[in-house]
Every structure is written in C-alpha cells, then in structure tokens.
Design a protein around this motif. Structure first.
Motif, PDB file in Angstrom:
ATOM      1  N   THR A  49      58.230  56.114  67.982  1.00 33.25           N
ATOM      2  CA  THR A  49      56.786  55.860  68.048  1.00 33.25           C
ATOM      3  C   THR A  49      56.500  54.354  68.080  1.00 33.25           C
ATOM      4  N   LEU A  50      57.229  53.584  67.272  1.00 29.67           N
ATOM      5  CA  LEU A  50      57.035  52.135  67.247  1.00 29.67           C
ATOM      6  C   LEU A  50      57.403  51.502  68.592  1.00 29.67           C
ATOM      7  N   ILE A  51      58.473  52.005  69.215  1.00 30.06           N
ATOM      8  CA  ILE A  51      58.875  51.464  70.524  1.00 30.06           C
ATOM      9  C   ILE A  51      57.771  51.705  71.548  1.00 30.06           C
ATOM     10  N   ILE A  71      51.552  48.686  64.229  1.00 31.98           N
ATOM     11  CA  ILE A  71      53.014  48.598  64.219  1.00 31.98           C
ATOM     12  C   ILE A  71      53.506  48.139  62.856  1.00 31.98           C
ATOM     13  N   ASP A  72      52.842  47.124  62.294  1.00 27.95           N
ATOM     14  CA  ASP A  72      53.254  46.624  60.983  1.00 27.95           C
ATOM     15  C   ASP A  72      53.008  47.657  59.890  1.00 27.95           C
ATOM     16  N   THR A  73      51.928  48.439  60.033  1.00 29.76           N
ATOM     17  CA  THR A  73      51.622  49.459  59.032  1.00 29.76           C
ATOM     18  C   THR A  73      52.670  50.572  59.031  1.00 29.76           C
ATOM     19  N   LEU A  74      53.124  50.979  60.221  1.00 27.45           N
ATOM     20  CA  LEU A  74      54.084  52.077  60.325  1.00 27.45           C
ATOM     21  C   LEU A  74      55.506  51.663  59.944  1.00 27.45           C
ATOM     22  N   THR A 106      62.725  48.689  55.738  1.00 31.26           N
ATOM     23  CA  THR A 106      63.294  48.378  57.059  1.00 31.26           C
ATOM     24  C   THR A 106      62.879  46.989  57.553  1.00 31.26           C
ATOM     25  N   ARG A 107      62.131  46.264  56.764  1.00 35.44           N
ATOM     26  CA  ARG A 107      61.668  44.925  57.179  1.00 35.44           C
ATOM     27  C   ARG A 107      62.786  43.901  56.924  1.00 35.44           C
ATOM     28  N   LEU A 121      48.791  59.252  65.433  1.00 34.94           N
ATOM     29  CA  LEU A 121      48.693  58.160  66.381  1.00 34.94           C
ATOM     30  C   LEU A 121      47.835  58.527  67.574  1.00 34.94           C
ATOM     31  N   GLU A 122      48.116  59.821  68.119  1.00 36.06           N
ATOM     32  CA  GLU A 122      47.309  60.257  69.267  1.00 36.06           C
ATOM     33  C   GLU A 122      45.834  60.329  68.888  1.00 36.06           C
TER      34      GLU A 122
END
Length: 580
Positions: free
Chosen positions: A200-202, A251-254, A259-260, A419-420
C-alpha cells in the motif's frame, strides 16, 4: 487322552488356540495400521499446510516484484511528461534535440510496458495486464498524438490552451496506471500485515510522485507563453499540492515506528526538504509573480529541469520501500521453505519409527507371544483385548481434537478499504472550501436516479458572488480565495449536514435541499443572503450574493434552468437579491 485332560484342566484346544493366535495377530496388526494411519493423518495436513505457506510466501515475493515493475513503468510514464514539456516549450533551435530525447525516452517506456504486460500474464495477472495493454497504452498513444500534433503546428498557431490540453492528456495516461496498481493490490493474496502495508505504501509513493509532477505541469503552459496563470490552472496546481502533502502525511502515518530505520528517516526528510520545501516554493514563486503581473523568474524548460531533480528523493523512498519489501518477502519464503523441509523430515522420521516399531513388535513381541503356552495365552487374551480397545478410543479422541484445532487464516484488507475510502473522499471534496465538488454532484445524481420521486420536492439554490472579479482585480486572488472560503463557511452554518453544498464554479455555489416547501426555501435563501451581506472579511471589503432558486422539477436540466433564470432576474434587479 491328553486332549481330554487338557479340557478338564481348562486349557483351550489346539484348533481354538490357532484361532486365538490368528485373532491376536490380526488385532496387533490392526493396531499398528491405525498407529501408522494416525501418523499420516497428523503429518500430511502439516506437510500440506507448510507447503501452502511456502507457496503463499513465494506468491508474496512475486507480487512485490510485479508491483516493483508496474510502479517503475508508472513512474516512467509520469516522467515522460517532463520530456514532452521540454519539447513543447523549446525554442526552434532546440526542437531537434528535445524531439530526439523524447523519442528515445518513449522507446524506453514502450519497452517497459511490454515487459510489464509479459510478466503480468506469466504470473496469472491477466486482468491487470488487460488494463496495461488496453487502457494505459491506448490513453498514452492518444496523449502522445496530441503532444506531437501541438509540436508540429506552426508557432503562430500554438496557444497555451492547446499546450495545457496536451499535458492533461498525459495525466489521463497515468490515471490508468493508478487503476492498474489498485487492481494489482486488490488481487493480492498476501495475508501478512507487514507486506500488505508495504505494498500500500509503494502505491501511495507512486501516486505522490505523479501528483508532485502535476503541481508543475498544471502551470507550465501559461509560464511557457509568459501569460498570467488562469484561475483553473492555479486551482489545479494548488489542489495537486494539497493532495501531494496529504499523501506525504498519510505515508508517514501508515509507517509503524518500529520500521522507521535511519535510512527511511533520511529519505523521508529528503522528500520534505527537496520537494515540499524547495520544489513547491518554486511553483509558489511563479504564482506570486503571476499575481503581481511580473515577468517569470524561470522559463518553462528551466522550471522542468529544476523540479525533476526534486523528484529523485521520492523515487529513492519508493525504491527503499520496494527493496525492504523484497527482503522481507525473501526472508518469509526462506523461513517457509525451512518449515516445509522440517515438516517433511519429521513426517518421514515418524513413519520410519512406526515401521521399525511394527518390525520390532512382530519379531520380538508377536512371535514369542505366539509361541507361549496355551494356558498363558488364554489368560492374556481378555486383558490384551481390553487394552487395545482403550488405546484405539484414545487415539480417535486425540485426532478429533487435533482436526478441530486446524483452520485457515483469513486475509486482512481493512487498510486498503480505509485508503480507498480516504482517496474517494479526496476526489469528492473541493480542496479550497471543504464542500463538495462536481464529482460529488455527479455521484449524488446517480443515487437520486434510484429515488426519482424526490425531484418533486427538491430545492436548488444557485449562489453567485457579486462583483467577485473586482475583488480579485483589486485585492488579489489570495483575498478572493478568503472570500470564497468565508462564504462557504456561512453556507454550511445555514444548512443541515444532510443537505449538499457544491462549489460549482470559481465563485458559484449550489445548494441542494430535499423535501422542502418553496416558502421555506425562500426564507432560508433570504437568511443566507443577509448573513453574507453582513459578513466582515476586511474593513474595506464588503460582500453580497445573488441567489436564484427553484423547487421541484421533472429532471435536473429543468430544475437547473429554472434556478438559473431566477439568478439572472436577481442580478438584473441590482444584485444582492433572492429570486425564485
């Protein structure tokens, strides 16, 4: 004589002894068969389950590779706009060079498209391949034709509207890329939360890359012609700025905290610095220069060259997410492979143990037992039989409990749905005012088709801001935007949440109210008009609106025409009026 004596002492006869021996042998072999079958019942589902996990992890790796290929193709299609912009904005002496660069890049894009289609078909993604081969390629072909048609025109016949139309055609080609990416994401069989989130992020970063390009592309045509940026181009540029910033925050929220990594934080900061801080500021500077009627500090070609370099950080962030996902998928596939091999080895070992046990019992227990004396055999039969039955019952109960505990995991897709839903809300909302836009109005009409009886009591108000052009000319578009925002706020205060407020044009709003009488609608319109007339935006700025309304009609066209005629009457009578 001996047989008779044996009968008197209670020993079984020789024929009966043979029958007992056969019965014991049969029962022991039956028990051992049940034991081996039990091993198979336990081991085969485990082997099959571990094999499914291995296949699932392999599919996850393949899906990440397909997503990498498709996003790379989408990025290339988005980047083709830069080459097209440079060619369309080039002076005659650079046309040959820029045309050659565009043609060479188009060959790269076409090769990438063919490779993507082939990989999708080879990996059973025919629906996504169909979108790429039909929708994307056809829209890209049409967009390229429009670009070439513009370039081949004589300079005197070119206009910024034609330039802008060519650019929007390239937008349409990438919109099909988004649909292909969504289809690939929806069709994914991935059940791992981490990989699903990364996919999803990609997709979001790929969308961010394109929206970032549109920030510039939406104003490149008027900059190329050195004219003032029209309101429509300004609005589209600002809207894509808001969408890009929203995607960046999403993106930053998800991205979970664990993983950061330092590399992710570095790339994230680069996106903020190079694009959000520096890239958007280039566009904002040109917008200010347009408002102040000053010459642009950048040409269209130099603007394109400078902004393209700002996208490297976004592409680097996307590559990082792709490589991280591939590494995670490879690790999961390796772990699944280890589990499968271990399960198979344990199953084979269990069967070997059962076979050796069978051989041991036959040689060291069963045969000596058969050679025992008839009296001991007769005494041991009942006890042996009872123990055998108890063991079989216990095994059956254990199997039932085991099979009751085995179940398949269900896939988790709630983030995509969310997201949708978020992306759908973005598409239906006017970014300047927060009210609905024309796309939301079209969705409302589609829903209204299911309830046609509502047309008879449906109220439409068309609200037009008086002298809005003078406000823009005298105070600038920033103040004009404030006026529109404040009036939108006033409209929201006077209608219910269930009523629909639409920003229909630059300074025009629609209000749709269901199930209301004409008298009540007129009273409401008068309240809205008075509240806006008393609205204080600045000490030397006064605002008013003209409102035309209509209640009830057979269809939308008739309702709109009636309200529009009422609006014309209101303006003809001096504006700041309500007519119905």
């Amino acid at each position: 004589m001996n047989s008779k004596r044996n009968n008197e002492l209670g020993y079984p006869e020789s024929g009966k002894t043979a029958s007992i021996e056969t019965s014991i042998r049969y029962r022991l072999f039956l028990f051992l068969f049940i034991l081996i079958l039990s091993f198979l019942i336990i081991s085969l589902p485990q082997v099959f389950s571990s094999y499914q996990q291995l296949q699932q992890s392999h599919r996850g790796f393949i899906e990440i590779k397909l997503l990498e290929t498709l996003t790379d193709t989408a990025n290339k299609i988005s980047r083709e706009r830069a080459f097209a912009n440079q060619l369309m904005a080039s002076p005659p002496e650079l046309m040959t060079q820029k045309r050659r660069q565009l043609n060479e890049y188009r060959l790269q894009v076409d090769a990438s498209l063919q490779q993507t289609i082939r990989l999708l078909n080879d990996n059973e993604q025919q629906q996504v391949a169909q979108v790429v081969s039909v929708d994307i390629q056809s829209r890209l072909e049409v967009a390229r034709h429009v670009v070439d048609q513009y370039v081949n025109q004589p300079l005197a016949h070119k206009s910024y509207q034609q330039y802008d139309h060519a650019i929007r055609g390239m937008f349409s080609a990438w919109d099909s890329c988004r649909e292909a990416l969504k289809k690939l994401l929806i069709s994914s069989s991935q059940e791992d939360d981490g990989l699903s989130r990364n996919m999803t992020l990609i997709l979001l970063v790929s969308d961010l890359r394109d929206q970032s390009g549109r920030v510039v592309s939406n104003i490149i045509a008027p900059v190329s012609f050195s004219i003032q940026i029209p309101d429509d181009n300004r609005a589209r540029s600002l809207q894509t700025q808001h969408q890009a910033i929203y995607l960046w925050k999403l993106i930053d929220t998800l991205q979970p905290d664990h993983t950061r990594t330092p590399e992710y934080l570095h790339l994230y900061q680069q996106v903020k610095t190079q694009f959000l801080d520096e890239g958007i500021e280039l566009v904002s500077t040109l917008l200010r220069e347009s408002d102040q009627h000053r010459a642009y500090s950048l040409s269209a070609i130099s603007l394109t060259e400078q902004i393209v370099s700002k996208f490297n950080s976004i592409v680097a962030l996307q590559n990082y997410l792709v490589q991280t996902s591939l590494a995670q998928a490879e690790q999961q596939e390796y772990a699944a492979w280890q589990k499968f091999i271990l399960t198979v080895l344990i199953s084979i070992f269990s069967l070997l143990v059962a076979g050796l046990t069978l051989r041991y019992i036959q040689r060291y227990i069963l045969l000596p037992l058969m050679e025992a004396r008839e009296s001991i055999l007769a005494l041991s039969l009942p006890q042996s039989y009872g123990q055998e039955n108890r063991k079989k019952k216990r095994f059956k109960g254990e199997f039932a409990e085991l099979f009751a505990a085995i179940a398949k995991l269900k896939r988790l897709l709630s983030q995509k749905d969310a997201l949708e839903f978020q992306l759908r809300n973005i598409a239906h909302t006017d970014t300047l005012t927060g009210v609905a836009n024309r796309q939301a109005l079209e969705a409302y009409f589609i829903a209204l088709e299911q309830e046609p009886w509502k047309w008879s009591d449906l109220c439409l108000m068309i609200i037009d801001i008086d002298y809005f052009k003078q406000i823009n000319d005298q105070y600038g578009h920033m103040v004009g935007d404030q006026v529109i925002q404040r009036i939108a706020d006033q409209l929201q205060q006077h209608v219910d949440v269930s009523d629909l407020i639409v920003r229909y044009g630059g300074d025009e709003f629609l209000i749709l109210i269901e199930d209301i009488a004409a008298e009540d609608a007129l009273q409401l319109a008068e309240k809205i008009s008075k509240s806006i007339y008393t609205l204080c935006i600045a000490p030397d700025i006064s605002t008013s609106v003209s409102i035309g309304l209509a209640v009830g009609a057979r269809n939308w066209l008739t309702l709109f025409q009636n309200a529009d005629q009422a609006l014309l009457r209101a303006k003809a009578k001096g504006k700041n009026r309500v007519e119905g």
